[in-house]
Design an enzyme around this catalytic site. Structure first.
Site, mmCIF file in Angstrom:
data_model
loop_
_atom_site.group_PDB
_atom_site.id
_atom_site.type_symbol
_atom_site.label_atom_id
_atom_site.label_comp_id
_atom_site.label_asym_id
_atom_site.label_seq_id
_atom_site.Cartn_x
_atom_site.Cartn_y
_atom_site.Cartn_z
ATOM 1 C CB SER A 1 -0.220 -5.123 -10.206
ATOM 2 O OG SER A 1 -0.256 -5.004 -8.790
ATOM 3 C CE LYS A 2 0.313 1.335 -13.827
ATOM 4 N NZ LYS A 2 0.547 2.091 -15.068
ATOM 5 N NE ARG A 3 -2.979 0.446 -6.236
ATOM 6 C CZ ARG A 3 -3.891 0.689 -5.325
ATOM 7 N NH1 ARG A 3 -5.147 0.530 -5.632
ATOM 8 N NH2 ARG A 3 -3.572 1.071 -4.121
ATOM 9 N NE ARG B 1 4.056 3.960 -9.898
ATOM 10 C CZ ARG B 1 4.128 2.902 -9.144
ATOM 11 N NH1 ARG B 1 5.252 2.601 -8.538
ATOM 12 N NH2 ARG B 1 3.077 2.138 -8.988
#
Length: 494
Positions: free
Chosen positions: A257-259, A469
């Site tokens: 997941s991108k988290r 990010r």
RNA sequence: GUCCCCAUCAUCUAGAGGCCCAGGAUGCGGCCCUUUCAAGGCUGAAACGCGGGUUCGAAUCCCGCUGGGGACACCA
């Protein structure tokens, strides 16, 4: 199992909701390898049946990223093919026709239950510690009565009529026979109120009409496969073979997941991973060459491809090993000329340089200072000073929290430009009751490691979402890390 | 909670009953090479989750447990 000898046709079916996902490339690679190995076709189908989340921008990025990664499909929305259209939103009449057919055959039924009722139902079931699921109210009603209600203007959906008894068997190429009790399968919505199909219907109808022979997809789908099996049976169609691949994992073994990981293909492109290295690395997630080689080309993978060599444990996507492999390609297989070309394309295209120049030219008076002044335009991570990250009157915790909140909002916001960013920043500062600069200064330091830069949001727009990010997350980690070891640590008070 | 899947070093994995007191790769440690840093070479530490079977023999087969994951939407 079907004994048919139809020509192999496989597909990937991503939904265009956000950034192109590394998992799409992973599943795509295996589908591609399988298709090539068997002289078949590999198709890209866009599953944009969720009107609220699908965007054209996202769809274009999927095309672009797959092209970049060298995962070439034979048929797709952007290149056409004999089984089009390849965008589900352009096939609506087909789903509606087939849904009606299924109702006619008695294997589906119309339902006028409102979302509110379903919500309340779920609540009740939860409270009563029952499993959530549709209670079959409209299934048991007189169809004429339901039709009357619909004629009177009531919105309705079409649901799959799952047998209440018995079991449905899914045959998975890697796992063999998997049984599901029918009473545990919900009467899935097939056609939504807006006339769009859900994944389950669209997927089965399209796979049938596109003559897909093998459905090779992520393991997350295995529990909905019995619904698909029931659908094929309900239509009287021959089902394809199913093969569920293990899911890529985060370090903690949860689904990638991108988290917890960079999941956007754009990230890998921007940080200068070579497509060949990415393919190679993805190819060793759950699969190995018969001779154990770790460095191999796509053609070599295809030549040796065999679903039987897939191991079922979910592989952790390990950036470190990807980087090692990429380094190996860079130093062993890429010529200096190719290196230069790749560098130009990935890190210093004319287009990118021109944009940097517009931001930097008025702030520097000798060309030799250009790269030093704008160093953060040309690197991945930036080493910033923790102390610089925390403005006077704020604590490291506060800043870490604010930056984390910002990252979360960035993740939710697909668009990326200076206006969006500025609005996001100001809103966040307002909500916290902070002066704008108490938030913007730390962001600036996190992104550039400097205090003097071109306008923050222009800079961020240019550097891009992926890199920003990453730097933000690195700054957060820095802020939350235990303080650097002091040579003479004070005695702990507790 | 219910259902489903999975289970070899920290990580990616080899291993389809004896070749395995488990092999390779990443990462980590050491040494060599070297003006430095990498790279490279050599080398070290590091795993068959547990308990029952089956078998002359099990990492490999069966069962249970435990652990991990996934799915339970008018999202895909």
């Amino acid at each position: 199992m079907s004994g048919s000898q139809r020509p192999v046709r496989v597909r990937i079916a991503p939904s265009p909701t956000g950034d192109p996902h590394v998992g799409t490339a992973y599943i795509g690679l295996f589908n591609l390898a399988f298709a090539r190995k068997h002289g078949g076709k590999f198709i890209l189908r866009i599953e944009d049946t969720d009107q609220t989340r699908s965007t054209r921008k996202s769809e274009e990025m999927i095309f672009r990223s797959l092209r970049w990664a060298g995962i070439a499909y034979d048929e797709g929305p952007d290149i056409g093919g004999p089984f089009g259209p390849y965008r589900q939103s352009e096939r609506l009449p087909l789903y509606q026709k087939e849904a009606a057919e299924l109702v006619r055959r008695g294997n589906a039924y119309k339902c006028t239950c409102t979302p509110e009722r379903l919500e309340a139902l779920r609540e009740e079931q939860k409270k009563a510690k029952q499993n959530p699921g549709y209670d079959g109210r409209c299934r048991d009603r007189d169809p004429a009565e339901v039709d009357k209600e619909i004629a009177g203007g009531a919105p309705h959906v079409v649901r799959l009529k799952v047998p209440r008894e018995g079991v449905t068997v899914v045959t998975d190429l890697l796992r063999g026979r998997v049984e599901f009790e029918n009473k545990g399968i919900d009467d899935q919505v097939l056609l939504k109120t807006d006339g769009f199909p859900t994944y389950h219907l669209a997927n089965v109808v399209d796979d049938h009409h596109m003559q897909i022979t093998h459905v090779i997809r992520g393991e997350e789908w295995i529990t909905s496969t019995p619904k698909h099996v029931l659908l094929y049976a309900g239509f009287g169609w021959e089902a394809p073979e199913f093969c569920h691949l293990p899911l890529l994992r985060n370090e903690d073994k949860s689904k990638v997941s991108k988290r917890k990981n960079p999941t956007s293909l754009v990230f890998y492109e921007r940080c200068g991973i070579l497509p060949a290295a990415l393919r190679n690395y993805l190819g060793m997630m759950g699969w190995t060459m018969p001779d154990g080689r770790e460095v191999f080309t796509l053609d070599e993978m295809i030549a040796n491809f065999d679903l039987g060599r897939i191991s079922l444990g979910g592989p952790v996507f390990d950036l470190k090993k990807l980087f090692w492999l990429n380094g190996k390609y860079l130093r062993e297989v890429v010529s200096t000329e190719d290196y230069l070309a790749a560098l130009r394309q990935s890190q210093a295209s004319d287009e990118y340089l021109k944009k940097v120049i517009t931001l930097v030219k008025e702030r520097v008076d000798k060309l030799e200072d250009f790269f030093d002044y704008g160093s953060y335009f040309f690197c991945g991570s930036v080493r910033c000073d923790v102390k610089e990250l925390v403005p006077k009157g704020r604590t490291a915790d506060e800043i870490a929290g604010a930056l984390a909140e910002l990252v979360e909002r960035i993740d939710k916001q697909f668009a990326w430009n200076k206006d969006v960013l500025e609005q996001m920043g100001r809103t966040l500062a307002d909500e916290k009751g902070w002066k704008a600069k108490d938030l913007f200064a730390p962001i600036r330091v996190a992104i550039t490691a400097k205090n003097a830069t071109p306008p923050l949001f222009d800079t961020m727009e240019l550097i891009g979402k992926e890199v920003c990010r990453r730097r933000l997350r690195e700054a957060i980690a820095l802020l939350r890390a235990p303080p650097a070891k002091d040579p003479t640590p004070p005695k702990a008070a507790n």
